[in-house]
Scaffold this motif. Structure first.
Motif, mmCIF file in Angstrom:
data_model
loop_
_atom_site.group_PDB
_atom_site.id
_atom_site.type_symbol
_atom_site.label_atom_id
_atom_site.label_comp_id
_atom_site.label_asym_id
_atom_site.label_seq_id
_atom_site.Cartn_x
_atom_site.Cartn_y
_atom_site.Cartn_z
ATOM 1 N N ALA A 286 8.561 13.334 35.046
ATOM 2 C CA ALA A 286 7.855 14.488 34.492
ATOM 3 C C ALA A 286 8.240 15.759 35.242
ATOM 4 O O ALA A 286 8.695 15.718 36.395
ATOM 5 N N TYR A 287 8.022 16.876 34.599
ATOM 6 C CA TYR A 287 8.396 18.181 35.170
ATOM 7 C C TYR A 287 7.932 18.325 36.614
ATOM 8 O O TYR A 287 8.729 18.618 37.511
ATOM 9 N N GLY A 288 6.654 18.101 36.871
ATOM 10 C CA GLY A 288 6.108 18.338 38.203
ATOM 11 C C GLY A 288 6.435 17.276 39.222
ATOM 12 O O GLY A 288 6.201 17.474 40.425
ATOM 13 N N ARG A 289 7.000 16.147 38.784
ATOM 14 C CA ARG A 289 7.345 15.064 39.704
ATOM 15 C C ARG A 289 8.796 15.156 40.185
ATOM 16 O O ARG A 289 9.222 14.366 41.049
ATOM 17 N N GLN A 290 9.537 16.082 39.674
ATOM 18 C CA GLN A 290 10.963 16.137 39.985
ATOM 19 C C GLN A 290 11.259 16.354 41.471
ATOM 20 O O GLN A 290 12.212 15.750 41.997
ATOM 21 N N PRO A 291 10.487 17.162 42.198
ATOM 22 C CA PRO A 291 10.756 17.265 43.639
ATOM 23 C C PRO A 291 10.588 15.945 44.377
ATOM 24 O O PRO A 291 11.424 15.584 45.216
ATOM 25 N N GLN A 292 9.523 15.204 44.064
ATOM 26 C CA GLN A 292 9.300 13.918 44.737
ATOM 27 C C GLN A 292 10.408 12.927 44.402
ATOM 28 O O GLN A 292 10.859 12.163 45.259
ATOM 29 N N ILE A 293 10.858 12.926 43.153
ATOM 30 C CA ILE A 293 11.919 12.003 42.754
ATOM 31 C C ILE A 293 13.230 12.368 43.441
ATOM 32 O O ILE A 293 13.997 11.486 43.881
ATOM 33 N N ALA A 294 13.511 13.655 43.561
ATOM 34 C CA ALA A 294 14.721 14.073 44.268
ATOM 35 C C ALA A 294 14.693 13.566 45.708
ATOM 36 O O ALA A 294 15.709 13.064 46.222
ATOM 37 N N GLN A 295 13.544 13.673 46.352
ATOM 38 C CA GLN A 295 13.433 13.187 47.720
ATOM 39 C C GLN A 295 13.607 11.669 47.775
ATOM 40 O O GLN A 295 14.250 11.130 48.690
ATOM 41 N N TRP A 296 13.054 10.960 46.809
ATOM 42 C CA TRP A 296 13.219 9.502 46.741
ATOM 43 C C TRP A 296 14.693 9.138 46.585
ATOM 44 O O TRP A 296 15.204 8.234 47.252
ATOM 45 N N ASN A 297 15.378 9.841 45.706
ATOM 46 C CA ASN A 297 16.803 9.591 45.502
ATOM 47 C C ASN A 297 17.599 9.859 46.781
ATOM 48 O O ASN A 297 18.542 9.129 47.116
ATOM 49 N N LEU A 298 17.230 10.912 47.481
ATOM 50 C CA LEU A 298 17.922 11.245 48.723
ATOM 51 C C LEU A 298 17.692 10.181 49.788
ATOM 52 O O LEU A 298 18.580 9.916 50.614
ATOM 53 N N ALA A 299 16.521 9.580 49.764
ATOM 54 C CA ALA A 299 16.270 8.473 50.694
ATOM 55 C C ALA A 299 17.233 7.324 50.429
ATOM 56 O O ALA A 299 17.708 6.658 51.362
ATOM 57 N N ARG A 300 17.548 7.093 49.159
ATOM 58 C CA ARG A 300 18.507 6.037 48.818
ATOM 59 C C ARG A 300 19.907 6.396 49.342
ATOM 60 O O ARG A 300 20.649 5.521 49.787
ATOM 61 N N LEU A 301 20.257 7.666 49.279
ATOM 62 C CA LEU A 301 21.530 8.094 49.852
ATOM 63 C C LEU A 301 21.519 7.885 51.357
ATOM 64 O O LEU A 301 22.509 7.397 51.935
ATOM 65 N N GLY A 302 20.417 8.234 51.994
ATOM 66 C CA GLY A 302 20.315 8.049 53.445
ATOM 67 C C GLY A 302 20.506 6.606 53.852
ATOM 68 O O GLY A 302 21.156 6.310 54.868
ATOM 69 N N GLU A 303 19.966 5.693 53.055
ATOM 70 C CA GLU A 303 20.143 4.260 53.349
ATOM 71 C C GLU A 303 21.620 3.874 53.338
ATOM 72 O O GLU A 303 22.070 3.073 54.165
ATOM 73 N N ARG A 323 16.124 14.163 58.932
ATOM 74 C CA ARG A 323 16.765 15.082 57.974
ATOM 75 C C ARG A 323 15.997 15.114 56.655
ATOM 76 O O ARG A 323 15.831 16.173 56.054
ATOM 77 N N LEU A 324 15.535 13.944 56.225
ATOM 78 C CA LEU A 324 14.838 13.875 54.943
ATOM 79 C C LEU A 324 13.485 14.564 55.011
ATOM 80 O O LEU A 324 13.017 15.137 54.018
ATOM 81 N N SER A 325 12.857 14.531 56.169
ATOM 82 C CA SER A 325 11.546 15.180 56.305
ATOM 83 C C SER A 325 11.643 16.687 56.117
ATOM 84 O O SER A 325 10.642 17.349 55.845
ATOM 85 N N GLY A 326 12.856 17.212 56.248
ATOM 86 C CA GLY A 326 13.034 18.647 56.029
ATOM 87 C C GLY A 326 13.113 19.033 54.569
ATOM 88 O O GLY A 326 13.116 20.229 54.238
ATOM 89 N N PHE A 327 13.170 18.034 53.673
ATOM 90 C CA PHE A 327 13.302 18.351 52.248
ATOM 91 C C PHE A 327 12.133 19.198 51.755
ATOM 92 O O PHE A 327 12.339 20.193 51.045
ATOM 93 N N ALA A 328 10.914 18.810 52.111
ATOM 94 C CA ALA A 328 9.732 19.507 51.583
ATOM 95 C C ALA A 328 9.763 20.985 51.942
ATOM 96 O O ALA A 328 9.522 21.852 51.091
ATOM 97 N N GLY A 329 10.077 21.283 53.206
ATOM 98 C CA GLY A 329 10.122 22.687 53.615
ATOM 99 C C GLY A 329 11.230 23.449 52.930
ATOM 100 O O GLY A 329 11.038 24.607 52.518
ATOM 101 N N LYS A 330 12.385 22.805 52.797
ATOM 102 C CA LYS A 330 13.512 23.462 52.117
ATOM 103 C C LYS A 330 13.169 23.712 50.649
ATOM 104 O O LYS A 330 13.476 24.774 50.094
ATOM 105 N N PHE A 331 12.563 22.709 50.006
ATOM 106 C CA PHE A 331 12.193 22.882 48.608
ATOM 107 C C PHE A 331 11.162 23.990 48.445
ATOM 108 O O PHE A 331 11.315 24.868 47.582
ATOM 109 N N GLU A 332 10.115 23.951 49.233
ATOM 110 C CA GLU A 332 9.058 24.964 49.093
ATOM 111 C C GLU A 332 9.588 26.365 49.338
ATOM 112 O O GLU A 332 9.213 27.314 48.644
ATOM 113 N N SER A 333 10.475 26.506 50.313
ATOM 114 C CA SER A 333 11.060 27.821 50.574
ATOM 115 C C SER A 333 11.853 28.311 49.374
ATOM 116 O O SER A 333 11.721 29.464 48.946
#
Length: 492
Positions: A286-303, A323-333
């Motif tokens: 859904a529209y509003g879930r896209q940031p969380q899904i992007a972070q989930w996908n990035l976690a898979r890349l990190g693995e 590195r992944l914990s910085g996603f939220a701040g980068k996204f919000e900015s």
């Protein structure tokens, strides 16, 4: 004589397990539907040559251009949270890479050109509707200034493909900075092919992130760079009301570009929980879930990158988590920075983010149209402006007046005149987007009536999205209730 393009195919020089060589299936009767002459010139290609019979043959798969080395890329992916170890280009092939006039290395891909080693039970073909849909929406996204794959051409193949019903076939020529995806890394990681992961990471760094090649920890820097680009990309999506619809890991490009426009859509009324994709039954994307899904996908890349980060697995996990914990701040900015620009605010100050969240809350309650709200707001920078047209989007909600007062007061401290603020807002808030119902109408006119005029008109409008053109006023309006699109569909 076949069309000649100055290809330099670096991905095809990787080990053979990265791809399968494949020839496109010849289109029986290719015909040019639309050609992006502006993009062709940027790529250093001759539009007239591309529109010639030899060019159309190359763009349809009926002939392979000189210098091409067609390959189907191998990748895996999480699809709606479920891992599939072998996906790959099932209906696409990478013709080759070329160097654009500005020095960028770009992929030239045919989509819908027939079966490959990864097609599984599919026919490898594409119907004209999804092809023209991706062409239109990807070019609109480019016009919005959002990183995206581009569309060079759409060619009818002269054959019929079977979907829910028989449909005319077509091939899209797609241009991308790279087609490497999160799922590409997953393909090798799942096979415990650490050498494959390393070779792929080195390739990506050299091609997409050369500035980190000299880093003491290049793979950690690569992951952080991808996190940064994805955070910005998702923020830009949300700023125009874009819903990707199928954010599987095989649809997340490492380059930070929007890729794969299957069941995508745009918001009409502001509904954060809206998911229109017919295959997204749980609203995962859904529209509003896209940031969380992007972070989930990035976690898979990190693995996937863990073996490259440290011989100590715990240390490698720590690097990824940090590195992944910085996603939220980068996204919000990125998110608030963009939305404040949409409000005419160039430099963020304390309390500005509340202006954004309060307006969005009012929009949700009032079911206000997302695009028109921001576009019409530009007419209200002058305190004496008539607010009727703006308030009508919210059903005449008088509760908006306090917000407008606070917003105007904030604009007054920004050092711009009301006219300058309005101009800045109109330069970032589109007047016209590819409204879901207008896209469907334009495609239906082609498929059912062989009338391309509505599509051409819509394409011209959405690729000049910041212009107020009276002749396109109807394209800027939200749908009537009976015209609203309730579901969008994947092209496979």
């Amino acid at each position: 004589m076949p069309l000649a393009i100055a290809f330099d195919n670096s991905y095809a020089r990787l080990p053979p397990r990265f791809y399968e060589r494949v020839r496109p299936e010849p289109a029986p009767s290719p015909g040019l539907l639309v050609l992006n002459t502006t993009l062709a010139a940027e790529l250093g290609l001759d539009p007239e040559a591309l529109a010639s019979p030899e060019g159309v043959a190359a763009l349809s798969g009926a002939a392979v251009p000189e210098g091409a080395d067609p390959i189907a890329l191998a990748y895996a992916g999480h699809q709606f949270g479920h891992f599939v170890p072998a996906l790959g280009d099932g209906r696409a092939l990478l013709l080759g890479e070329l160097i654009a006039r500005d020095g960028r290395r770009l992929d030239l891909q045919l989509k819908g050109s027939g079966r490959t080693a990864f097609s599984r039970r599919g026919d490898g073909k594409a119907a004209v509707g999804p092809v023209l849909r991706e062409y239109l929406i990807s070019e609109a996204m480019a016009a919005f200034g959002i990183p995206t794959t581009r569309s060079l051409a759409a060619v009818a193949t002269g054959e019929t493909v079977l979907r829910e019903r028989p449909l005319p076939g077509a091939v899209l020529t797609r241009v991308a900075t790279s087609h490497v995806r999160v799922g590409t890394f997953q393909y090798f990681a799942h096979r415990s092919d650490v050498d494959g992961v390393r070779r792929l990471a080195d390739y990506v760094i050299e091609r997409l992130y050369p500035d980190i090649s000299g880093s003491d920890a290049p793979y950690a820097a690569l992951f952080e760079s991808v996190v940064q680009r994805q955070a910005r990309l998702i923020a830009l999506w949300l700023s125009v009301g874009f819903i990707h619809g199928v954010m599987n890991t095989d649809n997340m490009a490492i380059s930070g570009e929007t890729i794969d426009y299957g069941p995508c859509a745009f918001l009409d009324a502001y509904e954060p929980n809206l998911a229109l994709s017919s295959i997204d039954r749980q609203g995962r994307y859904a529209y509003g879930r896209q940031p969380q899904i992007a972070q989930w996908n990035l976690a898979r890349l990190g693995e996937c990158l863990l073996p490259l980060l440290s011989d100590d697995r715990d240390k490698a996990v720590e690097i990824v988590v940090e590195r992944l914990s910085g996603f939220a701040g980068k996204f919000e900015s990125a998110y608030f920075g963009r939305f404040l620009e949409k409000l005419g605010i160039a430099q963020e100050r304390s309390g500005d983010r509340e202006l954004v969240t309060e307006l969005l809350s009012l929009m949700q309650v009032g079911k206000a149209d997302f695009t028109l709200t921001f576009r019409r707001l530009a007419n209200l920078t002058d305190p004496d402006a008539d607010t009727e047209a703006f308030l009508s989007l919210f059903g005449g909600n008088a509760g908006l007046e306090p917000w407008l007062t606070n917003w105007r007061a904030r604009l007054a401290t920004g050092g711009r005149s009301p006219a300058e603020s309005a101009a800045a807002m109109r330069a970032i808030n589109p007047a016209v987007i590819p409204r879901n119902h207008q896209v469907e109408k334009a495609l239906d006119a082609i498929i059912d009536g062989s009338d391309g005029a509505p599509y051409v008109r819509l394409l011209q409008a959405v690729t000049r999205p910041f212009e107020d053109r009276p002749e396109d006023a109807d394209l800027a309006l939200p749908p009537r209730p009976e015209d609203r699109v309730m579901a969008t569909f994947c092209g496979t």
